[in-house]
Motif scaffolding. Structure first.
Motif, PDB file in Angstrom:
ATOM      1  N   VAL A 128       0.874  -1.176   0.000  1.00  0.00           N
ATOM      2  CA  VAL A 128       0.000   0.000   0.000  1.00  0.00           C
ATOM      3  C   VAL A 128       0.906   1.217   0.000  1.00  0.00           C
ATOM      4  CG1 VAL A 128      -1.736   1.309   1.283  1.00  0.00           C
ATOM      5  CG2 VAL A 128      -1.822  -1.190   1.284  1.00  0.00           C
ATOM      6  N   GLU A 129       0.520   2.235  -0.726  1.00  0.00           N
ATOM      7  CA  GLU A 129       1.296   3.478  -0.710  1.00  0.00           C
ATOM      8  C   GLU A 129       0.586   4.502   0.151  1.00  0.00           C
ATOM      9  OE1 GLU A 129       2.892   2.803  -5.254  1.00  0.00           O
ATOM     10  OE2 GLU A 129       1.661   4.560  -4.789  1.00  0.00           O
ATOM     11  N   VAL A 130       1.368   5.200   0.952  1.00  0.00           N
ATOM     12  CA  VAL A 130       0.806   6.256   1.793  1.00  0.00           C
ATOM     13  C   VAL A 130       1.450   7.565   1.372  1.00  0.00           C
ATOM     14  CG1 VAL A 130       0.515   7.115   4.140  1.00  0.00           C
ATOM     15  CG2 VAL A 130       0.585   4.645   3.718  1.00  0.00           C
ATOM     16  N   ILE A 131       0.625   8.534   1.067  1.00  0.00           N
ATOM     17  CA  ILE A 131       1.164   9.852   0.718  1.00  0.00           C
ATOM     18  C   ILE A 131       0.610  10.884   1.689  1.00  0.00           C
ATOM     19  CG2 ILE A 131       1.310  11.636  -1.052  1.00  0.00           C
ATOM     20  CD1 ILE A 131       0.499   8.651  -2.658  1.00  0.00           C
ATOM     21  N   GLY A 132       1.528  11.587   2.316  1.00  0.00           N
ATOM     22  CA  GLY A 132       1.101  12.589   3.286  1.00  0.00           C
ATOM     23  C   GLY A 132       0.859  13.920   2.602  1.00  0.00           C
ATOM     24  N   HIS A 133      -0.205  14.571   3.017  1.00  0.00           N
ATOM     25  CA  HIS A 133      -0.488  15.929   2.557  1.00  0.00           C
ATOM     26  C   HIS A 133      -0.762  16.767   3.788  1.00  0.00           C
ATOM     27  CE1 HIS A 133      -1.284  14.583  -1.660  1.00  0.00           C
ATOM     28  NE2 HIS A 133      -1.716  13.502  -1.063  1.00  0.00           N
ATOM     29  N   GLN A 134      -0.662  18.054   3.638  1.00  0.00           N
ATOM     30  CA  GLN A 134      -1.132  18.886   4.729  1.00  0.00           C
ATOM     31  C   GLN A 134      -2.650  18.894   4.673  1.00  0.00           C
ATOM     32  OE1 GLN A 134       1.200  22.525   3.972  1.00  0.00           O
ATOM     33  NE2 GLN A 134       2.124  22.291   5.972  1.00  0.00           N
ATOM     34  N   TRP A 135      -3.431  18.368   5.405  1.00  0.00           N
ATOM     35  CA  TRP A 135      -3.361  17.633   6.645  1.00  0.00           C
ATOM     36  C   TRP A 135      -4.251  16.417   6.557  1.00  0.00           C
ATOM     37  CZ3 TRP A 135      -3.187  23.046   6.417  1.00  0.00           C
ATOM     38  CH2 TRP A 135      -1.986  23.606   6.885  1.00  0.00           C
ATOM     39  N   CYS A 161       2.737  -3.856   3.517  1.00  0.00           N
ATOM     40  CA  CYS A 161       3.963  -3.072   3.446  1.00  0.00           C
ATOM     41  C   CYS A 161       3.604  -1.679   2.958  1.00  0.00           C
ATOM     42  CB  CYS A 161       4.961  -3.720   2.496  1.00  0.00           C
ATOM     43  SG  CYS A 161       6.530  -2.834   2.429  1.00  0.00           S
ATOM     44  N   ALA A 162       3.662  -0.721   3.873  1.00  0.00           N
ATOM     45  CA  ALA A 162       3.339   0.651   3.491  1.00  0.00           C
ATOM     46  C   ALA A 162       4.603   1.335   3.004  1.00  0.00           C
ATOM     47  CB  ALA A 162       2.758   1.396   4.688  1.00  0.00           C
ATOM     48  N   SER A 163       4.597   1.755   1.730  1.00  0.00           N
ATOM     49  CA  SER A 163       5.715   2.585   1.275  1.00  0.00           C
ATOM     50  C   SER A 163       5.180   4.007   1.211  1.00  0.00           C
ATOM     51  CB  SER A 163       6.270   2.122  -0.065  1.00  0.00           C
ATOM     52  OG  SER A 163       5.261   2.082  -1.031  1.00  0.00           O
ATOM     53  N   MET A 164       5.939   4.893   1.836  1.00  0.00           N
ATOM     54  CA  MET A 164       5.355   6.174   2.187  1.00  0.00           C
ATOM     55  C   MET A 164       6.199   7.338   1.701  1.00  0.00           C
ATOM     56  SD  MET A 164       4.019   5.164   5.978  1.00  0.00           S
ATOM     57  CE  MET A 164       5.559   5.353   6.836  1.00  0.00           C
ATOM     58  N   THR A 165       5.501   8.411   1.329  1.00  0.00           N
ATOM     59  CA  THR A 165       6.190   9.650   0.985  1.00  0.00           C
ATOM     60  C   THR A 165       5.248  10.804   1.282  1.00  0.00           C
ATOM     61  OG1 THR A 165       7.422  10.832  -0.712  1.00  0.00           O
ATOM     62  CG2 THR A 165       5.435   9.690  -1.409  1.00  0.00           C
ATOM     63  N   SER A 166       5.737  11.986   1.007  1.00  0.00           N
ATOM     64  CA  SER A 166       4.895  13.151   1.278  1.00  0.00           C
ATOM     65  C   SER A 166       4.867  14.061   0.075  1.00  0.00           C
ATOM     66  CB  SER A 166       5.439  13.915   2.490  1.00  0.00           C
ATOM     67  OG  SER A 166       4.889  15.207   2.548  1.00  0.00           O
ATOM     68  N   ASP A 167       3.768  14.784  -0.034  1.00  0.00           N
ATOM     69  CA  ASP A 167       3.619  15.716  -1.141  1.00  0.00           C
ATOM     70  C   ASP A 167       4.121  17.097  -0.781  1.00  0.00           C
ATOM     71  OD1 ASP A 167       0.900  16.812  -3.231  1.00  0.00           O
ATOM     72  OD2 ASP A 167       2.780  15.853  -3.761  1.00  0.00           O
ATOM     73  N   ASP A 168       4.325  17.333   0.507  1.00  0.00           N
ATOM     74  CA  ASP A 168       4.694  18.695   0.884  1.00  0.00           C
ATOM     75  C   ASP A 168       5.775  18.710   1.971  1.00  0.00           C
ATOM     76  OD1 ASP A 168       2.844  17.944   2.985  1.00  0.00           O
ATOM     77  OD2 ASP A 168       1.260  18.887   1.857  1.00  0.00           O
ATOM     78  N   PRO A 186       9.163  14.230   1.847  1.00  0.00           N
ATOM     79  CA  PRO A 186       9.012  14.576   0.423  1.00  0.00           C
ATOM     80  C   PRO A 186      10.268  14.220  -0.348  1.00  0.00           C
ATOM     81  CG  PRO A 186       9.331  16.554   1.750  1.00  0.00           C
ATOM     82  CD  PRO A 186       9.148  15.418   2.711  1.00  0.00           C
ATOM     83  N   GLY A 187      10.085  13.622  -1.493  1.00  0.00           N
ATOM     84  CA  GLY A 187      11.226  13.263  -2.319  1.00  0.00           C
ATOM     85  C   GLY A 187      11.870  11.951  -1.943  1.00  0.00           C
TER      86      GLY A 187
ATOM     87  N   THR C 264      11.490  19.590  -3.884  1.00  0.00           N
ATOM     88  CA  THR C 264      11.072  19.710  -5.281  1.00  0.00           C
ATOM     89  C   THR C 264      12.240  20.086  -6.178  1.00  0.00           C
ATOM     90  OG1 THR C 264      10.475  22.031  -4.960  1.00  0.00           O
ATOM     91  CG2 THR C 264       8.740  20.409  -4.637  1.00  0.00           C
ATOM     92  N   GLY C 265      13.296  20.697  -5.598  1.00  0.00           N
ATOM     93  CA  GLY C 265      14.449  21.071  -6.406  1.00  0.00           C
ATOM     94  C   GLY C 265      15.579  20.061  -6.320  1.00  0.00           C
ATOM     95  N   GLY C 266      15.340  18.959  -5.617  1.00  0.00           N
ATOM     96  CA  GLY C 266      16.383  17.948  -5.477  1.00  0.00           C
ATOM     97  C   GLY C 266      17.080  17.988  -4.132  1.00  0.00           C
TER      98      GLY C 266
END
Lengths: 340, 212, 659
Positions: A128-135, A161-168, A186-187, C264-266
């Motif tokens: 499962v993918e988890v993406i964090g956003h404010q809020w 298996c949660a693979s996670m990232t953030s948008d902000d 993020p990233g 966002t810029g790396g």
């Protein structure tokens, strides 16, 4: 006042015990209780913690008891002689260096093992993918092509298996009953193993300060049986039904199409590209039972309050105050209630 | 039981037999201590650059792709020579040759300024020719901030050298007390040079991917 | 006498005030500088405490609106920054400034003017940091893809403009996009300025300790407080450059468009955490070691026994400092660093428990078989031992890495660090205030009020911070404006405890103010102490020592008063009382004229340039901003020039005649 030395010691000990008892009795049972594991990973952590805790308690009693004893036994009294000017004792130094090393070494080994075994996802885990956003938390199921929000539905008894990232910004995903927490950066991608023994609803929260409404960014994990899970996945892929002509829901659909489709996907009425800014996917909104980043349970009052003034409910909210009229709000709610 | 002593002067060594001391004058020890901190300052900056050096970025170029190694080699040589002239200045003062001291001080300042001019030229090239600015990518940010701070340190050194030069000119020479000051400026200058050697080696030579 | 040439080298007339505010602004006397540090830190302590009380009032209800979210977030951030950088650090500096020369038998520090500069930079830095509230406005995050957050008009308040993000300002939340406006810039630049002050102090103290010890005071004959100050100075020396770089990177990201932490810029947001904690962990040892030094001085005096295991305590302290550089990522166990890294840092963290334990056991050994006087300094010292031990034990539980994944970012951690920083550092500092008050004021603080203060704090402190451990395990996260209603009862207990702490502080302030004027005269050596600072009169004469003593061993002053019998028990020498009395007379009346460094206003002026540069950087896009940078640089540089051409001493300053 108690005069005898032993009497005073006893009184102090009793007081300490009483206070300790108070503390244990008064412990509330909150939905985010981290000491009540409901899955194998949380249990493994629990098993690591308690032995160390009891060792710490023993050390605490010995050391604090030592200070207390010293302060009482060696207190200056009339007629007391000057103390011998002892400068140290090499053997004692060695003893109280070696014993802590031994204790810590015995703690280190299971810790070491635990870290490795608890981090890597298992072979047959469900991704499962988890993406964090404010809020709010977004959940995607890559194997099924499902995109949803606020509630992560998982099959009970099976590792996810949660693979996670953030948008902000950096967030944190924490469902205490199932495992420790992990950052969403993020990233970057981080991993978290989740598994619930039994079906049920498990509460969670973002635990890394992420801005104005950090305190209101909640998570929920709903564990269901394997069959129910497959059914749910299939249902998630179904588009919503067209509301009946002339019904309040149809009126709400019009409002929705005028005011909400810039950010909210609701198949087949709207679709927001993932490269743009977007809010939670609302296609199966009513399935979740919670609203607005899972911070409130679903109810007409809660939803109405939210729609009337999102920034007033969640400071900093990216969903603006749309200045909806009461009629628009009622219509919208009627429409949203059809999104099962 | 105890002896009477005059208060410790922070720039005199005369009374150091009266108390426990390292034997190094206060201000010299202070400069060494300060420079050890500066090593970590530049260490963090260099590490930063190395961390970003290997990564891929959407926007280019990265510094390692556009270094002009021959040009930077020349300006590095210039800075190296300025350390030599600094030593000569210190030497001259030890021999009490005030005129020579001034000459070598000025030479050091000028060589340092030439180095700085070279840096300015290099940066201008990068910005105008290759469109690599602070905001191009993190590697570029790291490069500019690292070399920028180094350049600032060089500039401060040049100011200090010129101050010593000016002081010597106005007062007809540097006094015994100013001896130590020249030594301190020298220490600082050599440090700045050593840091540049590390930067040139690690940041330029070792990471350059272009031919130069 | 100044010659015409020397006078020509100074642009303005050299000040020589002995009284009044100008004497404080131009002072280079380490004792006065220490006093200024102390009072400034104390005022910030009150401010930080008020911030905490506001937070606790808010948190006594689960869904309170006492504070808006922005106000709450700003207050906990400012509370943390204040307590760490504007209270505990300068309090430590206050003690180190006042006591270092006195304990090693020196007349001042190695660089008196640099010392003054440190203080003024600190004060201007702190004021600059707080001034941000006047200039910053509230703004919603700008967010991703150009879409910004929204604020309800009722949420826009002045207090809401305080910087938020916690004292460690994680990126990218504290970046330009997510924390627009100038609040974070004031914090970042303010901390930058404060860092300069500490770095200068560190250099000063290292040179002082290495070069200005009295004859015979070899390194292993120095009081433990001096050793801890030395370790702290080295920790500052090596950790401050890293945070300076990190703060430059944040400021450049926010002001000049660099991409260090912009994902966002790396850029890499986790890099900020590494850099911050590489500083941040040594920082917490910087916070605790001075208090450990203070406690190491108090326990022997009030147990009437030497410190047990002096060498072990010294080397353990140095070991803690050294190891402290190797554990930083234990603040990042849940951040996604590799399991290998987590395991490594977990084990390194466990290692630090060993020298810490060694110290605790040696302190216990000092008390054991002693003759203990439970005066206020001793009460606070024992309080330190008790509270710090608890904090240390919870710290060990953090090193169980997977368990830390549950503990981190919850109130369990908040409980831990308040036990070590308040129960530890602050208790130790207040013990020191009670202990050394006679040196500074020549009078004694009231003992009864001191005991009331201690017990109010002991009870209030434990009421406030003990419940946080189980609140954390019940899921109360950190930095949370709202929490689950089931946790309300214990939050209310915590809040009540906080007010009891406040009450204790009021008692202390009352005691201090009254005792300054009306406390019993201390006379010489009121505690029958062991170290050199007590061999000179109270209050300390301006020249410190009339004659610098020669040191023959540890606890030199004690051994001049006491011999030992066959059992090793101290026996007061026959001439001890007259000796001490004679020290008192001679101490105030030096036989030979003593030259002291002259006062100077250049440190004050040079420090004043820095906040101007800070304002300039923040407003650099405007003409005013650019002008401020130029003015600030010019001011600091000219003050530096004036300073560099001004001799340390001119004419006579200091005790020349008999008093």
């Amino acid at each position: 006042m108690v005069r005898s030395r032993s009497g005073r010691l006893l009184a102090l000990a009793a007081a300490a015990l009483f206070l300790g008892a108070c503390s244990v009795i008064g412990i509330p049972d909150s939905p985010l209780n981290a000491l009540d594991p409901k899955g194998p990973f949380a249990r493994r952590i629990d098993d690591l913690f308690w032995p160390v805790f009891w060792v710490a308690v023993v050390v605490f009693v010995l050391v604090e008891g030592g200070f207390l004893l010293a302060a009482v036994l060696f207190r200056d009294r009339p007629g007391r002689k000057e103390p011998r000017q002892i400068h140290g004792n090499t053997r004692l130094e060695i003893i109280w260096t070696v014993i802590p090393i031994v204790i810590l070494a015995s703690i280190a080994v299971p810790t070491f093992k635990g870290v490795f075994e608890l981090t890597e996802c298992g072979q047959n885990s469900y991704p499962v993918e988890v993406i964090g956003h404010q809020w709010w938390f977004e959940y995607r199921y890559p194997e099924a092509g499902v995109q949803t929000a606020n509630v992560m539905v998982i099959p009970a008894g099976r590792e996810v298996c949660a693979s996670m990232t953030s948008d902000d910004v950096i967030h944190n995903f924490w469902v205490p009953a199932l495992n420790g927490k992990r950052y969403l950066v993020p990233g970057q991608t981080t991993l978290l193993r989740l598994q619930a023994d039994e079906p049920g609803l498990y509460q969670g929260q973002c635990a890394e300060f992420c801005g104005l409404s950090h305190a209101l960014m909640k998570a929920q994990v709903r564990a269901v049986t394997e069959d129910e899970f497959q059914t749910w996945l299939t249902a998630q892929l179904e588009p919503a039904l067209q509301p009946a002509e002339g019904s309040p829901a149809a009126e709400g659909l019009t409002v929705f199409q005028n005011r909400c489709t810039q950010c909210h996907t609701a198949t087949p009425f709207s679709s927001v590209g993932l490269e743009n800014f977007y809010g939670p996917n609302l296609t199966h909104f009513m399935d979740r039972g919670v609203i607005a980043g899972a911070y409130k349970d679903y109810s007409r009052e809660n939803l109405a309050a939210w729609l009337a003034n999102p920034p007033g409910e969640k400071p900093g909210s990216y969903m603006p105050d749309l200045k909806l009229t009461q009629q628009e709000i009622d219509a919208l709610i009627a429409f949203l209630e059809t999104l099962q | 039981m105890s002896e009477s002593t005059a208060p410790p002067e922070d720039e005199e060594v005369a009374h150091h037999d009266e108390h426990e001391s390292t034997g190094v004058e206060n201000r010299k020890l202070g400069m060494w201590v300060f420079l050890s901190s500066e090593f970590l300052f530049f260490g963090a900056l260099i590490t930063n650059y190395l961390l970003y050096f290997g990564r891929e970025f959407e926007q280019g170029p990265t510094p390692s792709e556009i270094y002009d190694i021959p040009f930077t080699s020349v300006s590095s040589f210039v800075l190296l020579m300025s350390s030599l002239t600094m030593v000569l200045a210190h030497n001259a003062l030890t021999r009490r040759d005030q005129g020579a001291t001034r000459t070598w001080l000025l030479a050091t300042a000028m060589l340092g300024s030439v180095f700085l001019a070279g840096q300015v030229f290099e940066f201008t090239e990068f910005i105008v020719e290759y469109d690599m600015t602070l905001s191009t990518n993190p590697a570029a940010s790291s490069f500019y901030v690292l070399t920028g701070f180094h350049g600032t340190h060089v500039a401060i050194g040049v100011i200090m050298l010129l101050s010593l030069f000016g002081l010597s000119k106005r007062l007809g020479g540097l006094s015994e007390r100013q001896h130590l000051n020249l030594e301190l400026v020298g220490l600082y200058w050599h440090f700045v040079d050593i840091i540049w050697i590390v930067i040139f080696t690690v940041v330029y030579l070792l990471t350059a991917t272009s031919g130069g | 006498m100044t010659t015409a040439a020397e006078r020509a080298a100074t642009i303005f007339r050299r000040p020589a005030p002995e009284k009044g505010i100008w004497s404080w602004i131009t002072t280079v006397d380490h004792k006065r500088i220490g006093v200024m540090y102390g009072y400034s830190a104390f005022i910030f302590f009150i401010i930080g405490g008020l911030e905490a009380l506001l937070l606790r009032i808010h948190l006594s209800q689960a869904e309170s609106n006492f504070l808006t979210a922005a106000e709450y977030n700003g207050l906990f951030t400012t509370h943390g920054v204040t307590m760490v950088f504007l209270v505990i650090m300068p309090m430590g500096a206050a003690f180190m400034n006042y006591l270092l020369p006195l304990m090693i038998g020196a007349r001042d520090v190695a660089f008196p003017r640099l010392n003054a500069l440190s203080y003024w930079i600190f004060l201007f830095g702190g004021l600059f940091l707080y001034s941000g509230i006047l200039f910053s406005g509230m703004a919603a995050p700008i967010g991703v893809e150009g879409v910004s957050g929204n604020l309800d008009p009722s949420d826009i308040t002045r207090l809401g403009a305080l910087p938020d993000g916690g004292w460690f300002f994680y990126q990218p939340n504290a970046s330009r996009d997510f924390s627009p406006g100038t609040a974070v810039d004031f914090a970042a630049l303010g901390l930058q300025i404060l860092g300069i002050a500490s770095l200068i102090s560190a250099v000063n103290f290292i040179v002082t300790i290495f070069n200005l010890r009295a004859k015979g005071m070899r390194l292993l004959r120095m009081p433990v407080f001096i050793w801890m100050s030395l370790v702290v100075a080295f920790l500052l020396l090596f950790s401050l450059p890293i945070i300076a770089i990190a703060l430059f990177m944040v400021t450049f990201d926010r002001q000049f468009g660099t991409l260090f932490f912009d994902a966002t810029g790396g850029g890499d947001p986790i890099l900020w955490q590494h850099l911050f904690w590489l500083f941040g962990h040594p920082e917490v040892y910087i916070l605790i070691l001075p208090a450990m030094g203070i406690v190491s001085e108090i326990l022997p005096v009030f147990s009437r026994k030497p410190l047990f295991g002096y060498a072990a305590v010294v080397f353990a302290g140095a070991g803690i400092g050294f190891l402290g550089f190797g554990v930083w990522a234990h603040h990042m166990f849940a951040s996604g660093i590799t399991p290998a890294a987590q395991a490594g840092f977990g084990i390194a963290t466990m290692t630090i428990a060993v020298p810490t334990g060694v110290k605790i056991f040696n302190w216990l050994g000092t008390m054991w078989l002693g003759r203990i006087r439970l005066a206020p300094p001793m009460l606070f010292a024992i309080g330190f031992l008790a509270m710090f031990t608890i904090g240390g034990l919870s710290g060990v539980t953090h090193s169980i890495v997977p368990s830390d994944w549950q503990q981190t970012d919850t109130y369990y951690i908040v409980g831990h660090f308040h036990y070590v920083l308040f129960g530890g550092a602050i208790f130790g500092i207040f013990g020191g205030l009670y202990y050394w008050f006679p040196k500074f004021a020549g009078r004694m603080l009231n003992e009864r009020l001191g005991k009331i203060h201690f017990w109010l704090w002991f009870i209030g402190f434990n009421m406030t911070f003990a419940p946080m451990h189980w609140l954390g395990f019940q899921g109360m996260i950190r930095r949370t404006w709202r929490y689950h209603p089931s946790l309300e009862f214990w939050n209310q207990i915590v809040s009540i405890g906080a007010f009891i702490i406040a009450l204790g502080l009021v008692v202390f302030i009352f005691n201090w103010v009254r005792s300054r004027r009306h406390g019993p005269i201390a006379g010489m050596d009121p505690w029958d102490a062991r170290t050199l600072e007590w061999s000179i009169p109270n209050p300390t004469p301006v020249h410190n020592f009339s004659t610098v003593p020669t040191v023959h061993g540890l606890d030199e002053f004690w051994h001049r008063k006491y011999g030992e019998d066959d059992e090793g028990r101290p026996v007061r020498k026959d001439d001890a009382d007259s000796y001490v009395a004679r020290l008192g007379e001679e101490g105030n009346d030096p036989a030979v004229p003593i030259h002291l460094p002259n006062p100077t206003y250049f440190p004050f002026l040079m420090a004043a340039g820095l906040p101007l540069i800070g304002y300039g950087i923040i407003f650099h896009t405007s003409a005013v901003g650019k002008a401020l940078i130029a003015i600030g640089v010019l001011l600091s540089l000219s003050a530096l020039m004036g300073w560099a051409t001004e001799p340390l001493e001119e004419g006579h300053h200091g005790p020349v005649e008999a008093h």
